[in-house]
Design a protein around this motif. Structure first.
Motif, mmCIF file in Angstrom:
data_model
loop_
_atom_site.group_PDB
_atom_site.id
_atom_site.type_symbol
_atom_site.label_atom_id
_atom_site.label_comp_id
_atom_site.label_asym_id
_atom_site.label_seq_id
_atom_site.Cartn_x
_atom_site.Cartn_y
_atom_site.Cartn_z
ATOM 1 N N UNK A 77 0.813 -1.208 0.000
ATOM 2 C CA UNK A 77 0.000 0.000 0.000
ATOM 3 C C UNK A 77 0.847 1.258 0.000
ATOM 4 N N UNK A 78 1.871 1.282 0.813
ATOM 5 C CA UNK A 78 2.743 2.458 0.850
ATOM 6 C C UNK A 78 3.619 2.548 -0.400
ATOM 7 N N UNK A 79 3.995 1.419 -0.955
ATOM 8 C CA UNK A 79 4.860 1.441 -2.133
ATOM 9 C C UNK A 79 4.145 1.998 -3.354
ATOM 10 N N UNK A 80 2.810 2.033 -3.322
ATOM 11 C CA UNK A 80 2.048 2.594 -4.438
ATOM 12 C C UNK A 80 2.044 4.110 -4.458
ATOM 13 N N UNK A 81 2.885 4.748 -3.610
ATOM 14 C CA UNK A 81 2.987 6.212 -3.551
ATOM 15 C C UNK A 81 1.657 6.865 -3.208
ATOM 16 N N UNK A 82 0.834 6.171 -2.427
ATOM 17 C CA UNK A 82 -0.441 6.706 -1.974
ATOM 18 C C UNK A 82 -0.466 6.589 -0.460
ATOM 19 N N UNK A 83 -0.020 7.644 0.212
ATOM 20 C CA UNK A 83 0.100 7.587 1.656
ATOM 21 C C UNK A 83 -1.220 7.360 2.358
ATOM 22 N N UNK A 84 -2.290 7.998 1.868
ATOM 23 C CA UNK A 84 -3.596 7.831 2.494
ATOM 24 C C UNK A 84 -4.069 6.390 2.400
ATOM 25 N N UNK A 85 -3.846 5.767 1.252
ATOM 26 C CA UNK A 85 -4.258 4.369 1.092
ATOM 27 C C UNK A 85 -3.454 3.470 2.028
ATOM 28 N N UNK A 86 -2.168 3.735 2.117
ATOM 29 C CA UNK A 86 -1.330 2.943 3.007
ATOM 30 C C UNK A 86 -1.736 3.115 4.461
ATOM 31 N N UNK A 87 -2.039 4.356 4.872
ATOM 32 C CA UNK A 87 -2.464 4.598 6.252
ATOM 33 C C UNK A 87 -3.786 3.902 6.558
ATOM 34 N N UNK A 88 -4.731 3.962 5.615
ATOM 35 C CA UNK A 88 -6.030 3.321 5.836
ATOM 36 C C UNK A 88 -5.872 1.808 5.967
ATOM 37 N N UNK A 89 -5.044 1.237 5.111
ATOM 38 C CA UNK A 89 -4.833 -0.210 5.159
ATOM 39 C C UNK A 89 -4.162 -0.610 6.474
ATOM 40 N N UNK A 90 -3.162 0.150 6.897
ATOM 41 C CA UNK A 90 -2.491 -0.162 8.158
ATOM 42 C C UNK A 90 -3.450 -0.051 9.335
ATOM 43 N N UNK A 91 -4.342 0.946 9.311
ATOM 44 C CA UNK A 91 -5.319 1.104 10.383
ATOM 45 C C UNK A 91 -6.280 -0.070 10.428
ATOM 46 N N UNK A 92 -6.777 -0.482 9.268
ATOM 47 C CA UNK A 92 -7.694 -1.614 9.219
ATOM 48 C C UNK A 92 -7.066 -2.897 9.730
ATOM 49 N N UNK A 93 -5.839 -3.155 9.310
ATOM 50 C CA UNK A 93 -5.148 -4.367 9.755
ATOM 51 C C UNK A 93 -4.861 -4.298 11.249
ATOM 52 N N UNK A 94 -4.522 -3.109 11.757
ATOM 53 C CA UNK A 94 -4.268 -2.970 13.189
ATOM 54 C C UNK A 94 -5.512 -3.294 14.007
ATOM 55 N N UNK A 95 -6.678 -2.844 13.549
ATOM 56 C CA UNK A 95 -7.924 -3.157 14.263
ATOM 57 C C UNK A 95 -8.173 -4.660 14.253
ATOM 58 N N UNK A 96 -7.878 -5.316 13.148
ATOM 59 C CA UNK A 96 -8.032 -6.772 13.073
ATOM 60 C C UNK A 96 -7.075 -7.484 14.031
ATOM 61 N N UNK A 97 -5.908 -6.900 14.243
ATOM 62 C CA UNK A 97 -4.879 -7.589 15.032
ATOM 63 C C UNK A 97 -5.173 -7.574 16.530
ATOM 64 N N UNK A 98 -6.027 -6.665 16.991
ATOM 65 C CA UNK A 98 -6.333 -6.631 18.427
ATOM 66 C C UNK A 98 -6.969 -7.937 18.893
ATOM 67 N N UNK A 99 -8.074 -8.404 18.259
ATOM 68 C CA UNK A 99 -8.617 -9.700 18.706
ATOM 69 C C UNK A 99 -7.679 -10.866 18.429
ATOM 70 N N UNK A 100 -6.853 -10.772 17.395
ATOM 71 C CA UNK A 100 -5.904 -11.848 17.130
ATOM 72 C C UNK A 100 -4.891 -11.976 18.267
ATOM 73 N N UNK A 101 -4.404 -10.850 18.767
ATOM 74 C CA UNK A 101 -3.482 -10.902 19.896
ATOM 75 C C UNK A 101 -4.113 -11.547 21.114
ATOM 76 N N UNK A 102 -5.401 -11.226 21.356
ATOM 77 C CA UNK A 102 -6.110 -11.841 22.483
ATOM 78 C C UNK A 102 -6.250 -13.342 22.289
ATOM 79 N N UNK A 103 -6.600 -13.758 21.070
ATOM 80 C CA UNK A 103 -6.778 -15.185 20.793
ATOM 81 C C UNK A 103 -5.477 -15.945 21.013
ATOM 82 N N UNK A 104 -4.363 -15.408 20.549
ATOM 83 C CA UNK A 104 -3.081 -16.080 20.709
ATOM 84 C C UNK A 104 -2.734 -16.232 22.190
#
Length: 307
Positions: free
Chosen positions: A186-213
């Motif tokens: 996402x960041x390599x596509x030279x679109x910072x907003x897209x990269x930030x949005x993708x990182x935010x979405x994945x971070x929200x997904x990772x919260x329950x994953x950390x709990x599950x682990x």
């Protein structure tokens, strides 16, 4: 004349400790050198640096998800099986919406086989089978322990040193690696907003994953502190994956669908071979199935709503 070597006068136990310390010193020195090279590479390239920061935020979210385990009491078997089912649902949805479907889209976008659905499906399908076969081979060849059935391929002290849930943690790491890779792309596509949005979405997904682990490690017999530490560590591959994705996407973007499919296949094997059977062994199948469906729907909503 005394012809004995000095090493002959040193007790074997001290010789062994000396070799252990020497080996540790060599490993640490190598790690420092590689770390310095890695840091210099990252900081010299703004796009790669942004990807590293985005991946680090996702890793921090995984660590944040483990914190409830610090303050919780021992969970009942029914609650544990429900959370095992929840984790299976999260991982199933992640396989479908974070790995396999993006892999199909990437294969079509790359024009594999003329961009046909058959060709894209063939590439991702083959990579899914490769990922499952790789973990099946590891399951057969490497000594390990199942959650309940106990150790295989080892005995005694060596088996006790190898924790029972290594395959589960390895699967989460495999899942986090392509997530980090996606952030880097996402960041390599030279679109910072897209990269930030993708990182935010994945971070929200990772919260329950950390709990599950962390919960899975605790349920398998880990000390609470170690379960939390390993749960946090399971997300550390994300910044590495982000750097890798940002660095190589322009050079070998054709590898992306293969990597996504491989990770999806590895996760599917672990879900089927370890997590779902574990959640059904103690007579709480209804709770485990309910947890699976809730986890799947929750992760589906996060993936589709946040992209």
């Amino acid at each position: 004349m005394n012809t004995h070597r000095i090493s002959d006068r040193v007790p074997p136990r001290l010789q062994l400790k000396a070799r252990e310390w020497l080996g540790l010193a060599i490993v640490l020195a190598g790690a420092l050198v590689l770390g310095a090279e890695f840091w210099q590479y990252v900081t010299a390239r703004p796009v790669v640096w942004n990807a590293f920061v985005g991946g680090s935020v996702a890793a921090l979210a995984t660590a944040l998800g483990t914190l409830p385990v610090v303050f919780s009491q021992t969970l009942s078997e029914r609650v544990q099986d429900t959370l095992f089912g929840f984790g299976a649902g999260v991982m199933l949805a992640a396989c479908a919406f974070s790995l396999i479907l993006p892999g199909l889209d990437a294969a079509r976008a790359l024009g594999i086989g003329g961009g046909s659905g058959w060709a894209a499906g063939g590439v991702v399908g083959a990579s899914i089978l490769l990922g499952g076969a790789a973990l099946m081979l590891m399951d057969k060849l490497l000594p390990h322990e199942h959650f309940i059935k106990g150790r295989e391929g080892m005995d005694g002290e060596t088996a006790r040193k190898l924790r029972r849930t290594w395959l589960f943690v390895f699967a989460i790491a495999l899942h986090n690696l392509p997530e980090g890779l996606a952030i880097g792309v996402g960041y390599a596509g030279n679109d910072g907003l897209r990269g930030n949005a993708l990182a935010t979405g994945i971070a929200i997904q990772d919260v329950p994953e950390g709990l599950v682990v962390a919960v899975a490690l605790l349920a398998a017999g880990y000390r609470r502190s170690l379960a939390v530490a390993l749960g946090m560590a399971s997300g550390l591959v994300e910044p590495l994956g982000a750097v890798l994705g940002a660095a190589v996407v322009g050079w070998s973007a054709s590898l992306l669908p293969w990597g996504l499919g491989f990770a999806g296949g590895a996760m599917l094997f672990v879900i089927s071979h370890e997590i779902i059977p574990e959640s059904h062994r103690k007579g709480h199948e209804a709770f485990a199935a309910s947890g699976l469906m809730i986890g799947f729907v929750m992760m589906m909503l996060l993936d589709t709503a946040l992209g």
